[in-house]
Design a protein around this motif. Structure first.
Motif, PDB file in Angstrom:
ATOM      1  N   VAL A 149       6.067   5.643  -9.490  1.00 15.39           N
ATOM      2  CA  VAL A 149       5.592   5.804  -8.116  1.00 15.39           C
ATOM      3  C   VAL A 149       6.077   7.132  -7.539  1.00 15.39           C
ATOM      4  N   LYS A 150       7.345   7.459  -7.780  1.00  9.31           N
ATOM      5  CA  LYS A 150       7.899   8.725  -7.285  1.00  9.31           C
ATOM      6  C   LYS A 150       7.151   9.911  -7.883  1.00  9.31           C
ATOM      7  N   TYR A 168       3.052  14.184  -7.280  1.00  9.32           N
ATOM      8  CA  TYR A 168       1.805  14.851  -7.684  1.00  9.32           C
ATOM      9  C   TYR A 168       0.815  14.886  -6.531  1.00  9.32           C
ATOM     10  N   ARG A 169       0.697  13.775  -5.810  1.00  8.29           N
ATOM     11  CA  ARG A 169      -0.213  13.734  -4.655  1.00  8.29           C
ATOM     12  C   ARG A 169       0.194  14.763  -3.612  1.00  8.29           C
ATOM     13  N   GLN A 182       0.860  -1.176   0.000  1.00 10.46           N
ATOM     14  CA  GLN A 182       0.000   0.000   0.000  1.00 10.46           C
ATOM     15  C   GLN A 182       0.900   1.230   0.000  1.00 10.46           C
ATOM     16  N   LEU A 183       0.960   1.923  -1.132  1.00  9.98           N
ATOM     17  CA  LEU A 183       1.942   2.987  -1.309  1.00  9.98           C
ATOM     18  C   LEU A 183       1.441   4.359  -0.884  1.00  9.98           C
ATOM     19  N   ALA A 184       0.168   4.662  -1.151  1.00  9.37           N
ATOM     20  CA  ALA A 184      -0.296   6.020  -0.868  1.00  9.37           C
ATOM     21  C   ALA A 184      -1.818   6.079  -0.820  1.00  9.37           C
ATOM     22  N   GLY A 229      10.470   0.019 -14.649  1.00 11.28           N
ATOM     23  CA  GLY A 229      10.607   1.410 -14.238  1.00 11.28           C
ATOM     24  C   GLY A 229       9.551   1.854 -13.246  1.00 11.28           C
ATOM     25  N   LEU A 230       9.063   0.904 -12.475  1.00  5.88           N
ATOM     26  CA  LEU A 230       7.973   1.167 -11.539  1.00  5.88           C
ATOM     27  C   LEU A 230       8.305   2.283 -10.555  1.00  5.88           C
TER      28      LEU A 230
END
Length: 219
Positions: A203-204, A209-210, A84-86, A198-199
């Protein structure tokens, strides 16, 4: 090629807009005559799978997609093995207990022992009532859950509520909120760790952006 699982339904439009911010355009999925379940981004570097919301974490867990967007409610119910990243903040709703407006109950603790509660969120509903130490029988329903109390099948329901309009129009009222749900960015753990396709770059960019959006909202 990076593969992303996107959810059908309420989260789809904002999910597509979210990925557009980092150069991945899947807006072909929003075309009225589209019948494709997978499309390639306009720059050809990524692919999107259009799946039921409940299936997004399944595709990510088993590695058919490296990234996905899904509601927190699905993560709580399915408990998949994903990263769960964000918390993306959109698609806000709540999982709540509701009863008929004419019901004498004013809280979940008022429900009689071993009464029936209709819900498609069987795991979440069971956990909630166990924590309250209120024994109930969960009736699994996967469509028109509001009919449970109206037909006498159940005393209450556990379901997602956004505006509350559907409950009101069917003569139901909320008793309690169990938790709030928003859209989450998830990843296949091994793919994320090894930076496959290049995941890590995407993600970065997505997290950046978030963070920018959160900064504007708090300004």
């Amino acid at each position: 090629m990076l593969t992303i699982a996107l959810p059908k339904g309420a989260l789809l439009k904002e999910s597509i807009a979210y990925f557009q911010q980092v150069g991945l355009n899947f807006d072909a999925l929003l075309e009225p005559d589209n019948r494709q379940l997978q499309v390639v981004s306009r720059d050809g570097v990524a692919r999107a799978l259009l799946v039921r919301a409940q299936d997004v974490p399944v595709y990510v867990q088993y590695g058919q997609a490296q990234l996905g967007i899904v509601g927190y409610d699905v993560l709580r119910e399915k408990t998949p093995h994903v990263a769960q990243l964000a918390d993306l903040g959109f698609g806000r709703c709540r999982l709540s207990v509701a009863v008929k407006a004419t019901s004498p109950y004013r809280s979940a603790r008022d429900l009689p022992p071993h009464c029936r509660v209709a819900s498609k969120f069987v795991r979440c509903a069971n956990a909630f009532f166990q924590e309250l130490d209120v024994p109930v029988d969960i009736v699994p329903l996967y469509g028109s859950v509001e009919l449970g109390p109206l037909t006498g099948m159940a005393e209450a329901i556990v379901d997602l509520v956004s505006t509350g309009r559907t409950l009101k129009e069917n003569g139901l009222v909320e008793l309690e909120q169990i938790f709030t749900s928003t859209a989450y960015l998830i990843a296949h753990p091994r793919s994320y760790r090894l930076n496959i396709a290049g995941l890590g770059h995407y993600v970065k960019c997505l997290e950046g952006y978030r963070n920018r959006m959160e900064g504007r909202a708090s300004a």
